[in-house]
Design a protein around this motif. Structure first.
Motif, PDB file in Angstrom:
ATOM      1  N   PHE A  81      35.183  31.089  52.914  1.00  0.00           N
ATOM      2  CA  PHE A  81      36.612  31.337  52.767  1.00  0.00           C
ATOM      3  C   PHE A  81      37.343  30.085  53.229  1.00  0.00           C
ATOM      4  CE2 PHE A  81      34.313  35.162  53.777  1.00  0.00           C
ATOM      5  CZ  PHE A  81      34.769  36.089  52.857  1.00  0.00           C
ATOM      6  N   GLU A  82      38.228  29.575  52.395  1.00  0.00           N
ATOM      7  CA  GLU A  82      38.962  28.365  52.756  1.00  0.00           C
ATOM      8  C   GLU A  82      40.310  28.729  53.364  1.00  0.00           C
ATOM      9  OE1 GLU A  82      40.265  24.032  50.936  1.00  0.00           O
ATOM     10  OE2 GLU A  82      38.898  25.328  49.816  1.00  0.00           O
ATOM     11  N   TYR A  83      40.590  28.156  54.531  1.00  0.00           N
ATOM     12  CA  TYR A  83      41.877  28.350  55.186  1.00  0.00           C
ATOM     13  C   TYR A  83      42.842  27.346  54.574  1.00  0.00           C
ATOM     14  CZ  TYR A  83      45.329  28.798  58.932  1.00  0.00           C
ATOM     15  OH  TYR A  83      46.470  29.025  59.651  1.00  0.00           O
ATOM     16  N   GLU A  84      43.819  27.846  53.824  1.00  0.00           N
ATOM     17  CA  GLU A  84      44.721  26.952  53.095  1.00  0.00           C
ATOM     18  C   GLU A  84      46.118  26.899  53.689  1.00  0.00           C
ATOM     19  OE1 GLU A  84      44.262  28.370  49.084  1.00  0.00           O
ATOM     20  OE2 GLU A  84      42.433  27.197  48.827  1.00  0.00           O
ATOM     21  N   ASP A  85      46.384  27.688  54.697  1.00  0.00           N
ATOM     22  CA  ASP A  85      47.687  27.702  55.350  1.00  0.00           C
ATOM     23  C   ASP A  85      47.826  26.426  56.189  1.00  0.00           C
ATOM     24  OD1 ASP A  85      50.052  28.334  56.603  1.00  0.00           O
ATOM     25  OD2 ASP A  85      49.371  30.247  57.397  1.00  0.00           O
ATOM     26  N   ARG A  86      48.997  25.841  56.207  1.00  0.00           N
ATOM     27  CA  ARG A  86      49.221  24.631  57.016  1.00  0.00           C
ATOM     28  C   ARG A  86      49.770  24.981  58.408  1.00  0.00           C
ATOM     29  NH1 ARG A  86      46.031  20.710  55.531  1.00  0.00           N
ATOM     30  NH2 ARG A  86      46.101  20.400  53.313  1.00  0.00           N
ATOM     31  N   SER A 108      31.015  31.955  46.671  1.00  0.00           N
ATOM     32  CA  SER A 108      29.608  31.792  47.013  1.00  0.00           C
ATOM     33  C   SER A 108      29.420  30.475  47.755  1.00  0.00           C
ATOM     34  CB  SER A 108      28.739  31.783  45.758  1.00  0.00           C
ATOM     35  OG  SER A 108      28.818  33.008  45.101  1.00  0.00           O
ATOM     36  N   VAL A 109      28.508  30.486  48.703  1.00  0.00           N
ATOM     37  CA  VAL A 109      28.179  29.248  49.415  1.00  0.00           C
ATOM     38  C   VAL A 109      27.405  28.359  48.462  1.00  0.00           C
ATOM     39  CG1 VAL A 109      26.930  28.297  51.392  1.00  0.00           C
ATOM     40  CG2 VAL A 109      28.125  30.477  51.617  1.00  0.00           C
ATOM     41  N   PRO A 110      27.834  27.109  48.273  1.00  0.00           N
ATOM     42  CA  PRO A 110      27.118  26.229  47.330  1.00  0.00           C
ATOM     43  C   PRO A 110      25.690  25.966  47.786  1.00  0.00           C
ATOM     44  CG  PRO A 110      28.848  25.021  48.493  1.00  0.00           C
ATOM     45  CD  PRO A 110      28.954  26.450  48.915  1.00  0.00           C
ATOM     46  N   PRO A 111      24.747  25.971  46.858  1.00  0.00           N
ATOM     47  CA  PRO A 111      23.349  25.761  47.227  1.00  0.00           C
ATOM     48  C   PRO A 111      23.093  24.321  47.664  1.00  0.00           C
ATOM     49  CG  PRO A 111      23.565  25.784  44.856  1.00  0.00           C
ATOM     50  CD  PRO A 111      24.924  26.124  45.412  1.00  0.00           C
TER      51      PRO A 111
END
Length: 174
Positions: A81-86, A108-111
């Motif tokens: 999950f990417e935190y995109e809030d500044r 998905s987590v990249p292999p």
């Protein structure tokens, strides 16, 4: 990489990772809140706070498609999950890591890169050398060829040499 076991998406615990560059002003501004988050998370919430220097760990940053700094990625429940809030207070970051990520659709987590990726990078490097350093390629190839022939010649001499004899005309084995 090995501690998170992120190649399978099965992380040992939940990891909140900051991908950064040492020269990045935003990363420097985030540092105090990130340190405070690290202290807060170590109090038993099962969240591991980590840093990845993208000037050193280039392959890891490439794998996670880091395009800008800082990039904050939370690994939990076999997803990322990417935190995109500044809004970078330690409270906002902690809230995201404990409950906020649950409202997002994780990716998905990249292999881990396989042999195909390694081979492609190796061939790209070879193309680069051939284009920019043609003379170096010929020198390296020539040196390798010369050393190979010398090594082969020494091996040939050692394997075809007759057994040595002593002063009385007898071989050492007799």
């Amino acid at each position: 990489e090995h501690q998170t076991q992120s190649s399978t998406g099965q992380t040992t615990g939940k990891w909140f990772i900051k991908f950064y560059a040492p020269w990045c002003g935003h990363c420097k501004r985030l540092a105090p809140a990130w340190e405070a988050l690290s202290l807060k998370a170590s109090e038993g919430d099962g969240i591991i706070v980590a840093n990845v220097d993208c000037t050193v760990e280039i392959a890891v940053c490439k794998r996670f498609s880091v395009q800008s700094y800082p990039t904050l990625i939370y690994l939990a429940d076999r997803k990322m999950f990417e935190y995109e809030d500044r809004h970078w207070s330690d409270d906002a970051l902690f809230k995201f890591a404990t409950t906020g990520y649950k409202s997002l659709d994780g990716k998905s987590v990249p292999p881990l890169p396989g042999w195909g990726e390694f081979t492609k990078e190796l061939m790209d490097d070879l193309d680069h050398i051939l284009i920019l350093r043609k003379n170096a390629v010929f020198v390296i190839f020539g040196m390798g060829l010369t050393i190979g022939f010398l090594f082969g010649y020494v091996i040939l001499l050692l394997t075809t040499m007759p057994p040595s004899t002593n002063n009385k005309g007898k071989t050492k084995e007799e």
